[in-house]
Motif scaffolding. Structure first.
Motif, PDB file in Angstrom:
ATOM      1  N   ILE A  30       0.821  -1.217   0.000  1.00  0.00           N
ATOM      2  CA  ILE A  30       0.000   0.000   0.000  1.00  0.00           C
ATOM      3  C   ILE A  30       0.850   1.260   0.000  1.00  0.00           C
ATOM      4  O   ILE A  30       0.309   2.368  -0.124  1.00  0.00           O
ATOM      5  CB  ILE A  30      -0.952   0.027   1.211  1.00  0.00           C
ATOM      6  CG1 ILE A  30      -0.160  -0.014   2.515  1.00  0.00           C
ATOM      7  CG2 ILE A  30      -1.944  -1.127   1.134  1.00  0.00           C
ATOM      8  CD1 ILE A  30      -1.011   0.256   3.743  1.00  0.00           C
ATOM      9  N   GLY A  31       2.176   1.102   0.135  1.00  0.00           N
ATOM     10  CA  GLY A  31       3.035   2.270   0.118  1.00  0.00           C
ATOM     11  C   GLY A  31       4.498   1.892   0.131  1.00  0.00           C
ATOM     12  O   GLY A  31       4.856   0.786   0.541  1.00  0.00           O
ATOM     13  N   GLU A  32       5.336   2.815  -0.335  1.00  0.00           N
ATOM     14  CA  GLU A  32       6.779   2.630  -0.328  1.00  0.00           C
ATOM     15  C   GLU A  32       7.414   3.894   0.234  1.00  0.00           C
ATOM     16  O   GLU A  32       7.033   5.005  -0.136  1.00  0.00           O
ATOM     17  CB  GLU A  32       7.309   2.372  -1.740  1.00  0.00           C
ATOM     18  CG  GLU A  32       6.745   1.125  -2.400  1.00  0.00           C
ATOM     19  CD  GLU A  32       7.260   0.954  -3.831  1.00  0.00           C
ATOM     20  OE1 GLU A  32       8.461   1.263  -4.066  1.00  0.00           O
ATOM     21  OE2 GLU A  32       6.464   0.547  -4.701  1.00  0.00           O
ATOM     22  N   ALA A  37      11.524   9.019   8.035  1.00  0.00           N
ATOM     23  CA  ALA A  37      10.525  10.078   8.166  1.00  0.00           C
ATOM     24  C   ALA A  37       9.314   9.798   7.281  1.00  0.00           C
ATOM     25  O   ALA A  37       8.153   9.945   7.709  1.00  0.00           O
ATOM     26  CB  ALA A  37      11.147  11.430   7.807  1.00  0.00           C
ATOM     27  N   GLU A  38       9.570   9.385   6.040  1.00  0.00           N
ATOM     28  CA  GLU A  38       8.468   9.073   5.131  1.00  0.00           C
ATOM     29  C   GLU A  38       7.709   7.843   5.617  1.00  0.00           C
ATOM     30  O   GLU A  38       6.475   7.772   5.497  1.00  0.00           O
ATOM     31  CB  GLU A  38       9.002   8.837   3.729  1.00  0.00           C
ATOM     32  CG  GLU A  38       7.894   8.688   2.674  1.00  0.00           C
ATOM     33  CD  GLU A  38       8.431   8.519   1.265  1.00  0.00           C
ATOM     34  OE1 GLU A  38       7.629   8.622   0.314  1.00  0.00           O
ATOM     35  OE2 GLU A  38       9.649   8.274   1.102  1.00  0.00           O
ATOM     36  N   ALA A  39       8.415   6.888   6.206  1.00  0.00           N
ATOM     37  CA  ALA A  39       7.765   5.685   6.731  1.00  0.00           C
ATOM     38  C   ALA A  39       6.792   6.038   7.851  1.00  0.00           C
ATOM     39  O   ALA A  39       5.677   5.507   7.912  1.00  0.00           O
ATOM     40  CB  ALA A  39       8.817   4.702   7.247  1.00  0.00           C
ATOM     41  N   ALA A  44       1.152   6.274   9.474  1.00  0.00           N
ATOM     42  CA  ALA A  44       0.045   6.957  10.142  1.00  0.00           C
ATOM     43  C   ALA A  44      -1.132   7.163   9.198  1.00  0.00           C
ATOM     44  O   ALA A  44      -2.293   7.056   9.599  1.00  0.00           O
ATOM     45  CB  ALA A  44       0.522   8.292  10.706  1.00  0.00           C
ATOM     46  N   ARG A  45      -0.829   7.443   7.935  1.00  0.00           N
ATOM     47  CA  ARG A  45      -1.894   7.751   6.970  1.00  0.00           C
ATOM     48  C   ARG A  45      -2.521   6.499   6.361  1.00  0.00           C
ATOM     49  O   ARG A  45      -3.727   6.450   6.135  1.00  0.00           O
ATOM     50  CB  ARG A  45      -1.323   8.650   5.862  1.00  0.00           C
ATOM     51  CG  ARG A  45      -2.323   9.043   4.793  1.00  0.00           C
ATOM     52  CD  ARG A  45      -1.881  10.276   4.047  1.00  0.00           C
ATOM     53  NE  ARG A  45      -0.548  10.161   3.486  1.00  0.00           N
ATOM     54  CZ  ARG A  45      -0.290   9.628   2.280  1.00  0.00           C
ATOM     55  NH1 ARG A  45      -1.284   9.155   1.525  1.00  0.00           N
ATOM     56  NH2 ARG A  45       0.942   9.572   1.811  1.00  0.00           N
ATOM     57  N   LEU A  46      -1.714   5.464   6.105  1.00  0.00           N
ATOM     58  CA  LEU A  46      -2.196   4.283   5.382  1.00  0.00           C
ATOM     59  C   LEU A  46      -2.513   3.097   6.275  1.00  0.00           C
ATOM     60  O   LEU A  46      -3.146   2.146   5.826  1.00  0.00           O
ATOM     61  CB  LEU A  46      -1.149   3.867   4.336  1.00  0.00           C
ATOM     62  CG  LEU A  46      -0.756   4.934   3.315  1.00  0.00           C
ATOM     63  CD1 LEU A  46       0.350   4.415   2.412  1.00  0.00           C
ATOM     64  CD2 LEU A  46      -1.970   5.357   2.489  1.00  0.00           C
TER      65      LEU A  46
END
Length: 222
Positions: A30-32, A37-39, A44-46
């Motif tokens: 669902i994300g990379e 920091a990006e993780a 938190a969002r996904l």
């Protein structure tokens, strides 16, 4: 579908991991993220169920990212750490922060996919011998004369179960040792982890060593 967030600062490795996971049945990337920091932001969002976390990254490393993700993401995901070296103080710190286990980056694809499913199901992914060597290499030497106030909330039975968890025993083995049911062991384990604010079995193993319940080099292994 098990929702996975892939974190690695090397774009080719990150893309390869994501492609492998997307191709596997029952798993979805669902994300990379390219750094800690990006993780933290994406988790938190996904709200992934599993975070596949590179441990050594510039900026916010995998240890600090793991701690923040587990503290700030609701519900907290399972974190599976990827490392190049099994005896690595960063891995010890990640387990201490609540990671559910670790894998070497050279792990075969089928084992990696199985590991994601294992931690998503609530189990800890630990190779007992490697994990013990890791913890014993980096755990501070306990001082018997010092009190262990963190264990004060535990009952005598919960303390004994924590000690046995620290030696690497499974719930079934603990039940056999204590002559109780496996369900009883699970109940005590859930309660003691709640009392000590532990998020993973690996974290419980670290706690058993750091409080002196298990002495490095003298673990009562099964």
């Amino acid at each position: 579908m098990i929702r996975v967030l892939v974190v690695d600062d090397q774009v080719l490795i990150r893309a390869g991991l994501a492609a492998l996971i997307r191709a596997a049945p029952g798993l979805d990337v669902i994300g990379e993220a390219a750094d800690g920091a990006e993780a933290i932001e994406l988790a938190a969002r996904l709200t992934p169920e599993v975070v596949l976390m590179d441990i050594r990254m510039p900026g916010i490393n995998g240890v600090d990212a793991t701690a923040r993700i587990l503290a700030e993401t609701k519900p907290p995901p399972r974190v599976l750490v990827l490392t190049t070296f099994d005896l690595d103080e960063y891995i010890y710190a990640a387990l201490r922060a609540g990671a559910s286990g670790f894998l070497l980056k050279e792990t075969p694809p089928d084992r990696l996919l199985a590991a994601i499913r294992t931690v998503a199901g609530g189990d800890t992914l630990l190779g007992p011998s490697v994990t013990r060597r890791l913890i014993e290499a980096y755990v501070p030497t306990p001082h018997p004369e010092q009190p262990t106030p963190d264990l004060a909330p535990l009952t005598a039975r919960e303390t004994e179960i924590l000690r046995l968890v620290g030696t690497g025993r499974s719930n079934a083995a603990i039940a056999e040792t204590l002559v109780v049911s496996e369900a009883t062991v699970k109940t005590h384990l859930v309660r003691l982890m709640s009392k000590l604010h532990l998020s993973s079995r690996a974290q419980a193993v670290v706690t058993a060593y750091e409080t002196g319940l298990v002495i490095p080099g003298r673990a009562d292994a099964p």
